[in-house]
Design a protein around this motif. Structure first.
Motif, short mmCIF file in Angstrom:
data_model
loop_
_atom_site.label_atom_id
_atom_site.label_comp_id
_atom_site.label_asym_id
_atom_site.label_seq_id
_atom_site.Cartn_x
_atom_site.Cartn_y
_atom_site.Cartn_z
N GLU A 1 0.84 -1.21 0.00
CA GLU A 1 0.00 0.00 0.00
C GLU A 1 0.87 1.25 0.00
N ILE A 2 1.99 1.19 0.73
CA ILE A 2 2.89 2.35 0.82
C ILE A 2 3.53 2.64 -0.53
N THR A 3 4.05 1.58 -1.16
CA THR A 3 4.70 1.77 -2.47
C THR A 3 3.70 2.25 -3.50
N ARG A 4 2.51 1.69 -3.48
CA ARG A 4 1.47 2.10 -4.43
C ARG A 4 1.14 3.59 -4.26
N ARG A 5 1.02 4.02 -3.03
CA ARG A 5 0.71 5.43 -2.78
C ARG A 5 1.85 6.32 -3.28
N ASP A 6 3.09 5.89 -3.04
CA ASP A 6 4.24 6.67 -3.50
C ASP A 6 4.26 6.78 -5.03
#
Length: 458
Positions: A6-11
């Protein structure tokens, strides 16, 4: 698969929407703020030279997707109207639209395809900072097990695909040299040298490559004897040539006469056997200092692109062959998600993974695994014998059309005969050897085309 966190996707979404900051090598004066700055925002439009509708149409069949507006029949009409009316408040509204499979939980395939399409030569503006976007995307994706990589060339420009990322080991030179990795396609010890992998690289292209090599002849202090304290001045290119000659036990490249020749060193070097030149490129990369490796790699790859050569110097310092005519697309790769039978899915993923590695042994294993997929596919319907199961698959594929049923039956039989006749699944002495990586790619792509079609009807 759903490996992107989720973190990478948001970035990634933030970068696509708003760009990202890069540190500057030295302070710059910013006239708008009247201050010196140490970082700058890098940003480029996701759609490149296209508009939103044109870009999305490359990824989706918008005329088949439903409309969210009762006044419009299709997503294409819906989006066209609302873009015209300026109804979309956010620039990248489609990341929240369930029709486009870009939300968390929708899997990784579509987001990876989106990034690859941003970098496609038909989309990207060469003046935009797309290479910085590629590096930034990969720095985020590799943490979660993916990377974007060049799959082929179009008009000398890289087209990118996605694959699983494996942390590279430091190459074990010289055992891992170009001429060793592709030795099944090269013969230089029995009369006239034979080169079935880089024989299309002409003298002009070799001169361009060798010019880069001489430009990066970084000075080196060399200690010939570890028991003495004295050193000799040499350079990375000469050390690379000497290392190759030591490995070969004979001077396959001799530059000693260069000082007496009116020709530049690059022209003399370009006369040698192409695989040996690629060996020297790899040795030279290994010898260069950390600060020189990146620019050397970039300059060599620029020559490969300019001369439309299907090779690339990788981050590991290896010259690897790229596939030029490829059936394997992101759409086909994600077909794996439709395979319900675990054993069949595992074989399919393994075949694809091997084929994406640009070396002969991996392509050989990819073909072998894909023929195993074909044989296992024939037994997909476990309540039927192999023949009846295959007939059921063919009937589904042909949709009751006799001509297509005959075509697909013939193709299943032809691929079975290929597997039996050539050294793919069987290794008896009467099997035909495959010595050219391009033949493996032909077999792989032909078999993959049938399997990919069949999977959609299972």
């Amino acid at each position: 698969m759903d490996k992107i966190s989720e973190i990478t996707r948001r970035d990634i979404v933030d970068i696509i929407k708003n760009g990202f900051s890069v540190e500057l090598d030295e302070e710059e004066y910013d006239s708008s703020s009247g201050e010196y700055i140490t970082e700058r925002t890098v940003i480029m439009p996701y759609s490149g030279r296209l508009d939103t509708l044109g870009f999305l149409s490359r990824l989706y069949d918008l005329k088949e997707l439903p409309s969210h507006d009762s006044r419009c029949r299709t997503a294409y009409d819906d989006i066209s109207c609302h873009l015209r009316w300026g109804d979309y408040e956010e620039e990248c509204w489609f990341f929240e639209d369930e029709r486009f499979n870009l939300r968390p939980g929708d899997g990784d395939g579509t987001l990876l395809r989106f990034m690859c399409e941003m970098l496609h030569p038909a989309v990207r503006n060469e003046k935009d900072p797309w290479k910085q976007y590629l590096q930034k995307f990969n720095s985020l994706l590799r943490v979660d097990g993916y990377e974007l990589y060049p799959t082929q060339h179009i008009s000398g420009r890289d087209v990118y695909g996605a694959r699983e990322y494996v942390e590279p080991d430091r190459p074990l030179l010289p055992e891992n040299l170009f001429s060793e990795r592709y030795k099944d396609l090269i013969d230089y010890g029995h009369g006239q040298p034979v080169d079935h992998i880089s024989n299309h690289v002409d003298y002009k292209a070799k001169k361009h490559i060798c010019s880069v090599m001489t430009d990066f002849a970084e000075p080196i202090l060399y200690r010939p004897n570890r028991y003495d304290n004295w050193t000799e001045k040499t350079d990375a290119l000469n050390v690379a040539v000497n290392r190759l000659n030591e490995f070969m036990d004979i001077p396959v490249i001799d530059l000693r006469g260069a000082m007496f020749s009116p020709c530049p060193v690059s022209e003399l070097l370009a006369n040698y056997f192409t695989p040996f030149i690629f060996d020297v490129v790899e040795f030279q990369y290994d010898e260069l200092s950390t600060g020189e490796k990146g620019p050397f790699q970039e300059a060599i790859n620029a020559v490969f692109q300019k001369d439309n050569l299907s090779f690339r110097l990788t981050d590991r310092g290896l010259v690897e062959q790229l596939a030029k005519h490829e059936v394997l697309s992101p759409e086909i790769i994600i077909l794996s998600e439709q395979i319900k039978e675990p054993g069949l899915k595992e074989l399919f993923d393994l075949a694809v993974e091997n084929h994406m590695q640009p070396n002969l042994q991996a392509h050989k294993e990819a073909v072998e695994k894909l023929w195993d997929v074909l044989e296992r596919l024939k037994t997909y319907y476990t309540d039927l014998d192999k023949k009846k199961s295959t007939e059921k698959i063919v009937q589904s594929m042909s949709n009751g059309q006799d001509a297509y049923e005959s075509l697909f039956n013939a193709e299943f039989k032809a691929l079975t005969d290929i597997g039996n006749h050539f050294r793919i699944r069987h290794h008896e002495t009467n099997r035909v050897d495959i010595t050219d990586i391009r033949y493996y790619d032909y077999f792989f792509n032909r078999c993959l085309s049938l399997i990919a079609l069949a999977i959609q009807y299972l």
